[in-house]
Write a protein that holds these residues in place. Structure first.
Motif, PDB file in Angstrom:
ATOM      1  N   VAL A 143     -58.149  80.742  16.181  1.00 33.72           N
ATOM      2  CA  VAL A 143     -57.025  80.354  17.027  1.00 33.72           C
ATOM      3  C   VAL A 143     -55.787  81.025  16.451  1.00 33.72           C
ATOM      4  N   GLY A 144     -55.305  82.054  17.121  1.00 33.05           N
ATOM      5  CA  GLY A 144     -54.169  82.827  16.631  1.00 33.05           C
ATOM      6  C   GLY A 144     -52.838  82.252  17.082  1.00 33.05           C
ATOM      7  N   THR A 145     -51.804  83.061  16.972  1.00 31.08           N
ATOM      8  CA  THR A 145     -50.458  82.608  17.319  1.00 31.08           C
ATOM      9  C   THR A 145     -50.302  82.324  18.802  1.00 31.08           C
ATOM     10  N   ASP A 146     -51.171  82.879  19.643  1.00 30.21           N
ATOM     11  CA  ASP A 146     -51.100  82.614  21.081  1.00 30.21           C
ATOM     12  C   ASP A 146     -51.759  81.297  21.469  1.00 30.21           C
ATOM     13  N   GLY A 147     -52.411  80.628  20.519  1.00 30.98           N
ATOM     14  CA  GLY A 147     -53.011  79.333  20.778  1.00 30.98           C
ATOM     15  C   GLY A 147     -54.308  79.359  21.550  1.00 30.98           C
ATOM     16  N   VAL A 148     -54.838  80.530  21.831  1.00 33.03           N
ATOM     17  CA  VAL A 148     -56.073  80.648  22.605  1.00 33.03           C
ATOM     18  C   VAL A 148     -57.277  80.351  21.708  1.00 33.03           C
ATOM     19  N   GLN A 149     -58.198  79.522  22.206  1.00 35.79           N
ATOM     20  CA  GLN A 149     -59.410  79.223  21.449  1.00 35.79           C
ATOM     21  C   GLN A 149     -60.373  80.399  21.520  1.00 35.79           C
TER      22      GLN A 149
END
Length: 364
Positions: free
Chosen positions: A184-190
């Motif tokens: 889960v990166g800075t974009d919040g995508v799983q």
């Protein structure tokens, strides 16, 4: 292909019972390992035949990797690794070789650890199958898992993929984590991720791939008749190599987006992800510079819980959940503490002697 079938969807009460069973089984296993191997034998749970080295890790990120706070282009971190094998003390046997990575100069505390083995798929795929593997090991002088392979052909397929016999060096092997992790990166995508390490020189040919005979009988891991290699030959080779040059690996990642109503098979450590659809991308370079002494190599520990937020292991719901393996590994931390406690009371185990005690799972 026979595997332990996943449990069907359960009621809320059933799910609670499943989670409680996973917790109890994992903690009981951790206590059993702590007493039987940590204190009594002063051993790790597995991979006791090893050698540690230290150097640096330099992030050299593929731009296609989603941004994450821990992944910083050009950042250099201290790195410790331990090359080892399961489960025997004889480098010339057909065994699974491993590479454990710690981005820290501390014995255990670390922002990122990863355990990798030769072969891309695992002999077991959840806690239930791991316990079955342990029960059916029946090791006798270098032959093991006969009954397990008969009952679970998928385990035999994985053994054929994992075993390496007489590679010329630890440094020309490819190592996989096998189990998936969160991403889960800075974009919040799983997303989900798998990891591997490969020789830095991409033209290096992996050695030690087992012969056709071993493919028919992977349970027979004994040294070959007339074997002339020393039982410490791989550790000695790495020690001598690092006196002359550094050893480098690319550390890579494979990433896929989570999907609604995800097919649980993507978490199955006995199955690969399609590398065409989910390509391997470079994270950075491991550069080993010197061997660590025996005491330091015994003290170092690698924990699946040593991961940054967003890159941690995936939650599990039962002993049949594919993600239960990493949950159980995290709950066996007590075994590492017990082993270190036993070192203080009884001393560290002796360094593996160069003698003729072949096909052995003990230091004598």
């Amino acid at each position: 292909m026979k595997t332990i079938i996943q449990k069907p969807k359960r009621s809320s009460v059933g799910r609670f019972i499943d989670q409680l069973e996973l917790k109890v089984v994992s903690h009981l296993f951790g206590f059993a390992i702590a007493i039987g191997m940590g204190i009594k034998a002063r051993q790790r749970m597995s991979h006791n035949n090893g050698i540690a080295a230290k150097g640096t890790f330099t992030f050299d990120l593929d731009p296609a990797i989603p941004q994450h706070p821990f992944l910083v282009q050009g950042k250099v971190m201290p790195c410790q690794v331990r090359h080892a094998m399961a489960t025997f003390y004889d480098d010339a046997m057909a065994t699974i070789k491993s590479l454990s990575i710690k981005l820290s100069d501390q014995p255990f505390k670390s922002p990122f650890d990863m355990n990798l083995n030769t072969g891309s798929i695992s002999l077991f795929w959840n806690v239930a199958s791991f316990l079955k593997l342990a029960k059916l090991r029946n090791q006798k002088f270098g032959i093991e898992y006969i009954d397990y392979y008969k009952q679970y052909p998928v385990g035999k397929e994985a053994a054929i993929d994992n075993l390496r016999r007489n590679p010329t060096s630890f440094s020309n092997l490819t190592y996989h984590a096998q189990t998936p992790f969160n991403f889960v990166g800075t974009d919040g995508v799983q997303r989900y991720a798998k990891y591997k390490a490969i020789p830095f020189d991409l033209e290096t040919v992996e050695t030690g791939i087992i012969s056709e005979q071993n493919r028919l009988e992977p349970e027979n891991q004994r040294i070959l008749p007339g074997e002339t290699r020393n039982r410490n030959y791989l550790k000695n080779e790495l020690r001598e190599r690092l006196k002359k040059q550094t050893v480098k690996y690319w550390f890579q990642i494979q990433i896929r987006d989570a999907q609604p109503n995800e097919n649980e098979s993507i978490f199955n450590s006995s199955l690969d992800w399609d590398a065409t659809e989910f390509p391997w991308r470079n994270i950075g370079v491991i550069e080993l510079k010197e061997i660590m002494d025996w005491d330091s190599s015994n003290s170092i520990g690698f924990g699946v819980g040593n991961m940054p937020k967003g890159l941690n292991y995936i939650k599990a719901t039962s002993i049949y959940d594919y993600n239960s393996l990493n949950y159980m590994r995290d709950k066996t931390e007590i075994a590492r503490k017990a082993r270190l406690f036993a070192y203080k009371i009884f001393g560290k185990p002796i360094e593996i002697p160069e003698n003729d005690n072949r096909n052995s799972s003990t230091i004598v």
